[in-house]
Scaffold this motif. Structure first.
Motif, PDB file in Angstrom:
ATOM      1  N   ARG A 135     -20.137  45.319 -21.566  1.00  0.00           N
ATOM      2  CA  ARG A 135     -20.197  46.325 -22.630  1.00  0.00           C
ATOM      3  C   ARG A 135     -20.025  45.654 -23.981  1.00  0.00           C
ATOM      4  N   THR A 136     -20.998  44.823 -24.292  1.00  0.00           N
ATOM      5  CA  THR A 136     -20.958  44.073 -25.556  1.00  0.00           C
ATOM      6  C   THR A 136     -21.000  45.003 -26.764  1.00  0.00           C
ATOM      7  N   ASP A 137     -21.578  46.195 -26.605  1.00  0.00           N
ATOM      8  CA  ASP A 137     -21.631  47.145 -27.711  1.00  0.00           C
ATOM      9  C   ASP A 137     -20.222  47.579 -28.114  1.00  0.00           C
ATOM     10  N   LYS A 138     -19.388  47.857 -27.122  1.00  0.00           N
ATOM     11  CA  LYS A 138     -18.012  48.265 -27.415  1.00  0.00           C
ATOM     12  C   LYS A 138     -17.202  47.083 -27.942  1.00  0.00           C
ATOM     13  N   HIS A 139     -17.459  45.919 -27.391  1.00  0.00           N
ATOM     14  CA  HIS A 139     -16.763  44.712 -27.848  1.00  0.00           C
ATOM     15  C   HIS A 139     -17.094  44.456 -29.321  1.00  0.00           C
ATOM     16  N   ASP A 140     -18.373  44.588 -29.671  1.00  0.00           N
ATOM     17  CA  ASP A 140     -18.794  44.405 -31.071  1.00  0.00           C
ATOM     18  C   ASP A 140     -18.082  45.393 -31.986  1.00  0.00           C
ATOM     19  N   ALA A 141     -18.024  46.659 -31.544  1.00  0.00           N
ATOM     20  CA  ALA A 141     -17.425  47.701 -32.384  1.00  0.00           C
ATOM     21  C   ALA A 141     -15.942  47.436 -32.617  1.00  0.00           C
ATOM     22  N   ASP A 159     -12.891  51.846 -26.136  1.00  0.00           N
ATOM     23  CA  ASP A 159     -13.503  52.848 -27.020  1.00  0.00           C
ATOM     24  C   ASP A 159     -12.461  53.453 -27.962  1.00  0.00           C
ATOM     25  N   GLN A 163     -20.169  56.433 -29.651  1.00  0.00           N
ATOM     26  CA  GLN A 163     -21.254  56.071 -30.555  1.00  0.00           C
ATOM     27  C   GLN A 163     -22.458  56.990 -30.351  1.00  0.00           C
ATOM     28  N   ARG A 191     -23.654  56.885 -21.898  1.00  0.00           N
ATOM     29  CA  ARG A 191     -23.126  55.604 -22.387  1.00  0.00           C
ATOM     30  C   ARG A 191     -21.641  55.662 -22.718  1.00  0.00           C
TER      31      ARG A 191
END
Length: 369
Positions: free
Chosen positions: A76-82, A143, A298, A304
């Protein structure tokens, strides 16, 4: 002879300068904005000794934890980025801990059938605190979201927890020394024991009642006269484990009760039972209402949002739960170095705030009649 003496003097001077620069560099490296990498150091009062770099607000100090951890799956790179972006823009130092899937836990290691992946991830985090003798640490979900004014909020929280513990002198922890867990992010909580509160009156960061979605709240929070106030209190009956702070001993006792002894419940209920003191381990929990940290989703399909449950393909805009001035929803203004921050709702007392001048009001002790 004079030449040799000058060379020796210059060499000694250079070594002294090098040592001084090294010490300054190490101090800079080990002292974060919210948390230092070292254990608590008491000089005069550690409530005011941690703000060693530029942050919001510029006045006063923010209180420290030794570590902040976010838990989530590597993919879950999207959450890591955020999380990385939100932490960077608000001056936090967050480290990543890998999540655990239930299918990856050997059957012989299973203690209970409820949400095993989340339980094991929390146990791993608690064990990490214990094995590394971390004096205090925050564990948050991947999250999680927090107010852009988190530092000012945490400073006033520390004043409140100290007042509730009747702290005298300088404690080892900025939050006082008589606590095991600070329940920072929840979706409902109750007060416990004597009716004693630290009240932060007319706190603009408090989520208005119309937008609160906590399932339970302390009885004092039901009083219309306290709807705009943030309450700090001895807590139990909490739901959701979005963000929790532990002392070293608090993590050790939690690991004892929830892994070694084991319970047949989801991990947030395990912490709930600890705070309620029904697991035969003395435990002291403090919290706030409304919740200080929240959770966000998001923009995109509901499928997601969670790695525990499956959502459908229903599309939604980005949103944050329990927060008025969400960091996640203000990343673009922060990226543009803007100090004007927007609330996620228009019907709040201050739809916009200026970070350069915004302040959290001071609190006071209150005992209901």
């Amino acid at each position: 002879m004079m030449y040799r003496w000058n060379c020796r003097t210059i060499t000694v001077a250079l070594l002294a300068i090098y040592a001084l620069v090294s010490l300054v560099w190490l101090r800079y490296r080990t002292e974060g904005w919210w948390i230092p990498r070292t254990t608590h150091a008491v000089v005069t009062d550690n409530l005011l000794d941690v703000q060693n770099a530029t942050c919001f607000p510029p006045a006063d100090s923010i209180v420290q934890f030794q570590k902040i951890f976010a838990m989530g799956f590597k993919e879950r790179t999207d959450k890591h980025d955020a999380i990385a972006l939100a932490a960077s823009y608000t001056g936090l130092d967050v480290e990543w801990l890998e999540g655990v899937r239930a299918a990856d836990i050997p059957p012989k290691a299973l203690p209970a059938p409820a949400e095993l992946g989340s339980w094991r991830a929390h146990m791993n985090a608690l064990r990490h605190i214990v094995e590394n003798k971390i004096t205090s640490a925050v564990i948050m979900e991947d999250d999680s979201d927090w107010d852009v004014n988190i530092k000012a909020q945490m400073l006033e929280l520390a004043r409140g927890t100290r007042a509730l513990q009747d702290t005298r002198g300088v404690p080892l922890s900025p939050y006082g020394d008589d606590w095991d867990l600070l329940w920072l992010g929840h979706c409902g909580i109750k007060s416990r024991g004597e009716p004693k509160f630290y009240v932060i009156a007319n706190d603009t960061t408090v989520t208005p009642r119309a937008h609160q979605n906590e399932f339970v709240r302390p009885a004092l929070a039901e009083d219309p006269n306290f709807e705009k106030h943030r309450l700090v209190f001895l807590a139990d009956g909490a739901i959701c484990s979005w963000s929790l702070a532990f002392t070293y001993d608090g993590a050790r006792k939690a690991l004892t009760a929830l892994s070694y002894v084991g319970i047949d419940e989801p991990v947030d209920l395990g912490y709930n039972f600890l705070c309620t003191n029904i697991l035969h381990v003395p435990y002291r929990c403090l919290s706030t209402f409304p919740s200080l940290l929240g959770t966000w989703a998001q923009r995109g399909p509901a499928s997601r949002d969670s790695d525990i449950t499956d959502g459908d393909k229903t599309w939604h805009e980005a949103s944050s739960r329990s927060l008025t001035y969400s960091t996640m929803l203000n990343l673009l203004p922060l990226a543009n170095t803007q100090t004007t921050i927007h609330a996620q709702w228009d019907d709040v007392p201050a739809p916009e705030i200026d970070l350069a001048s915004f302040e959290i009001p001071p609190g006071y002790l209150y005992t209901p009649a």
